[in-house]
Design an enzyme around this catalytic site. Structure first.
Site, mmCIF file in Angstrom:
data_model
loop_
_atom_site.group_PDB
_atom_site.id
_atom_site.type_symbol
_atom_site.label_atom_id
_atom_site.label_comp_id
_atom_site.label_asym_id
_atom_site.label_seq_id
_atom_site.Cartn_x
_atom_site.Cartn_y
_atom_site.Cartn_z
ATOM 1 N N GLY A 45 1.186 -0.998 -0.195
ATOM 2 C CA GLY A 45 0.185 -0.210 0.163
ATOM 3 C C GLY A 45 0.743 1.575 -0.076
ATOM 4 O O GLY A 45 0.453 1.976 -1.021
ATOM 5 N N ASP A 57 10.094 -7.369 -0.986
ATOM 6 C CA ASP A 57 8.949 -7.645 -0.752
ATOM 7 C C ASP A 57 9.065 -9.075 -0.985
ATOM 8 O O ASP A 57 9.610 -9.260 -1.968
ATOM 9 C CB ASP A 57 8.082 -7.228 -1.452
ATOM 10 C CG ASP A 57 6.738 -7.306 -0.550
ATOM 11 O OD1 ASP A 57 6.184 -8.872 -0.593
ATOM 12 O OD2 ASP A 57 6.063 -6.339 -0.613
ATOM 13 N N SER A 70 -6.663 -9.017 -3.595
ATOM 14 C CA SER A 70 -7.290 -8.032 -2.598
ATOM 15 C C SER A 70 -6.489 -6.919 -2.930
ATOM 16 O O SER A 70 -7.102 -5.980 -2.095
ATOM 17 C CB SER A 70 -7.752 -9.232 -1.511
ATOM 18 O OG SER A 70 -6.015 -9.154 -1.103
ATOM 19 N N LEU A 117 -5.247 -4.613 -5.476
ATOM 20 C CA LEU A 117 -5.659 -4.111 -6.380
ATOM 21 C C LEU A 117 -5.914 -2.569 -6.235
ATOM 22 O O LEU A 117 -6.346 -1.059 -6.064
ATOM 23 C CB LEU A 117 -6.256 -4.516 -7.543
ATOM 24 C CG LEU A 117 -5.223 -5.436 -8.117
ATOM 25 C CD1 LEU A 117 -6.054 -6.829 -9.237
ATOM 26 C CD2 LEU A 117 -3.699 -5.286 -8.377
ATOM 27 N N GLN A 118 -6.852 -2.810 -4.763
ATOM 28 C CA GLN A 118 -7.707 -1.660 -4.853
ATOM 29 C C GLN A 118 -7.092 -0.403 -3.701
ATOM 30 O O GLN A 118 -7.538 0.748 -3.710
ATOM 31 C CB GLN A 118 -8.602 -2.392 -3.073
ATOM 32 C CG GLN A 118 -9.024 -1.467 -2.137
ATOM 33 C CD GLN A 118 -8.862 -1.300 -1.069
ATOM 34 O OE1 GLN A 118 -7.423 -1.550 -0.595
ATOM 35 N NE2 GLN A 118 -9.244 -0.264 -0.053
ATOM 36 N N ASP A 121 3.428 -3.305 7.078
ATOM 37 C CA ASP A 121 2.283 -3.453 8.248
ATOM 38 C C ASP A 121 2.560 -3.994 8.531
ATOM 39 O O ASP A 121 1.593 -4.506 9.315
ATOM 40 C CB ASP A 121 1.136 -3.720 6.951
ATOM 41 C CG ASP A 121 1.577 -5.215 6.531
ATOM 42 O OD1 ASP A 121 2.918 -5.682 7.049
ATOM 43 O OD2 ASP A 121 0.602 -5.851 5.749
ATOM 44 N N ASN A 122 3.389 -4.256 10.232
ATOM 45 C CA ASN A 122 3.265 -5.124 10.877
ATOM 46 C C ASN A 122 3.741 -5.227 12.118
ATOM 47 O O ASN A 122 5.314 -4.792 11.638
ATOM 48 C CB ASN A 122 3.720 -6.527 10.509
ATOM 49 C CG ASN A 122 4.813 -7.154 10.318
ATOM 50 O OD1 ASN A 122 5.953 -7.195 10.898
ATOM 51 N ND2 ASN A 122 4.493 -7.239 9.288
ATOM 52 N N CYS A 137 -4.309 -4.362 8.996
ATOM 53 C CA CYS A 137 -4.680 -3.920 7.486
ATOM 54 C C CYS A 137 -5.845 -4.974 6.711
ATOM 55 O O CYS A 137 -7.005 -4.647 6.443
ATOM 56 C CB CYS A 137 -4.298 -3.105 6.613
ATOM 57 S SG CYS A 137 -3.440 -1.458 6.616
ATOM 58 N N CYS A 148 -12.439 -16.693 13.881
ATOM 59 C CA CYS A 148 -12.537 -15.207 13.571
ATOM 60 C C CYS A 148 -11.802 -15.630 11.999
ATOM 61 O O CYS A 148 -12.478 -16.765 11.686
ATOM 62 C CB CYS A 148 -11.648 -15.190 15.165
ATOM 63 S SG CYS A 148 -9.943 -15.680 14.481
#
Ligand SMILES: [Zn+2]
Length: 393
Positions: free
Chosen positions: A50, A71, A78, A80-81, A139-140, A197, A351
């Site tokens: 992101g 990476d 999911s 591509l948003q 992101d973590n 996220c 969950c």
């Protein structure tokens, strides 16, 4: 506080480069000198997701000479948003390679270095040492602390950003001139307290808002113009449309960059430091965990299962396991939903991926439901192993 330029200027710009960067060259503060520094700069983007998407695209367009991309992940639909460096035809390919292809299309003059691997304690210092500047779009928390520790130990500056739903933060951490990430956040949040996220969602365009701040700061550091965001935390609220700049001071008691540091090298295990689940949850799930397949067998055999989905209502709208009832984790932890649990049925919690249900299981068992279990891997595992026809997210 202005700082000297991080990078020495390259010897010269080619005719092609002068044409391409003319709108930079005519800004007096950037000029030939600044553009030559950008050309000579080596910047590493941690993550091509992101935040990595807009940062890599703008760093490439700006003429940063060498861009590293680390990476280990592949492009998923999911993504591509918000991860706009990737496209439909990239789904399934490694993100680092997909990002490199887009960069070549934006600016073929950039030398792209692909690190198609996970950043870990064994490679982080060696990879970081090849670059002048790190741009962290992780992101973590485990990777975030590792990036900070490696940058401080190597004396490298880095530009940090983070996003969640409608909120974003950014800063520049450079131990030599200001605080580090640990000065701001000495401890990771308790496991399960801050959703990722993937769990909590993120407004796609937020990546551009925070990513553009990161690129802005990277350019300022490289060229030595303006006041870098060292010692400042930018807090963005997309719903209020407000930016607040908060002063962050170096913490003399910081475990890493303080006067008496207790962290003098990389930690053995950052996952462990940040804890995927709390100790209570870890204890609760031991011997009280079933697989998605076992849940299906229980249901098929007619066992009297009380299946509880502890996710949030928005997630329940996307997919659900047949026979489940929705009781969000918060209502279980607060105790308000405990009356809904029957004494005489087999309680099964699930969950999305098994972290929140582990936390809820600890509370349920503490309330006396000793036989309760949770589903390992949650509904993600159910979709993968039992019912691939369900939508996933
Ligand atoms: Zn510090």
């Amino acid at each position: 506080m202005a700082l000297p330029p991080l990078v020495e200027p390259a010897a010269e710009l080619s005719v092609d480069e002068i044409r391409r960067y003319s709108r930079h060259l005519i800004i007096p503060d950037v000029g030939m000198d600044g553009q030559k520094r950008l050309k000579n700069a080596k910047v590493l983007a941690v993550g091509a997701g992101g935040l990595g998407s807009p940062t890599l695209m703008y760093l490439a367009a700006a003429g940063v000479g060498t861009l590293g991309i680390i990476d280990f992940d592949t492009v998923d639909e999911s993504n591509l948003q918000r991860q706009i460096i990737h496209g439909v035809s990239d789904v399934g390919t490694p993100k680092a390679e997909s990002a490199a292809r887009s960069i070549a299309e934006i600016n073929p003059l950039v030398n792209v270095v692909i690190h198609n691997t996970a950043l870990d304690r064994d490679n982080v210092k060696e990879i970081f040492s090849q670059y002048d500047l790190i741009v962290d779009g992780t992101d973590n928390f485990a990777t975030r602390y590792m990036v900070n520790d490696a940058a401080v130990l190597l004396g490298k500056p880095y530009v940090w950003g983070s996003i969640y739903r409608f909120d974003g933060q950014a800063s520049v951490f450079w131990e030599e001139h200001g605080p580090c990430y640990r000065c701001l956040y000495p401890e990771p949040p308790p496991p399960g307290m801050v959703p990722s996220c993937a769990e909590g969602g993120v407004l796609g365009v937020l990546c551009a808002s925070i990513g553009s701040i990161q690129v802005n700061e990277a350019i300022k550091l490289i060229t030595g113009i303006g006041e870098p965001l060292v010692g400042g935390l930018m807090v963005y609220d997309a719903l209020e449309m407000s930016y607040r700049k908060i002063k962050v001071r170096k913490d003399p008691n910081c475990a890493l960059c303080g006067e008496n540091p207790t962290v003098t090298d990389l930690l053995e295990d950052y996952e462990d430091f940040c804890g995927a689940v709390s100790d209570e949850a870890q204890e609760a799930v031991t011997g009280s965990t079933i697989t998605a397949r076992e849940l299906k067998e229980w249901q098929d055999s007619g066992k009297d299962v009380f299946l509880v989905d502890v996710r949030e209502p928005a997630e329940w709208e996307i997919n659900r396991i047949p026979g489940a009832v929705l009781i969000p984790k918060g209502e279980i932890l607060s105790g308000e939903a405990l009356a809904k649990f029957p004494q005489d049925r087999q309680i099964v919690l699930h969950c999305k991926s098994g972290v929140r249900s582990a936390e809820a299981l600890a509370a349920i068992k503490a309330a006396g439901f000793k036989d309760a279990v949770h589903v390992q891997g949650g509904i993600v595992s159910w979709v993968n192993t039992v019912d691939p026809s369900l939508p996933s997210y």
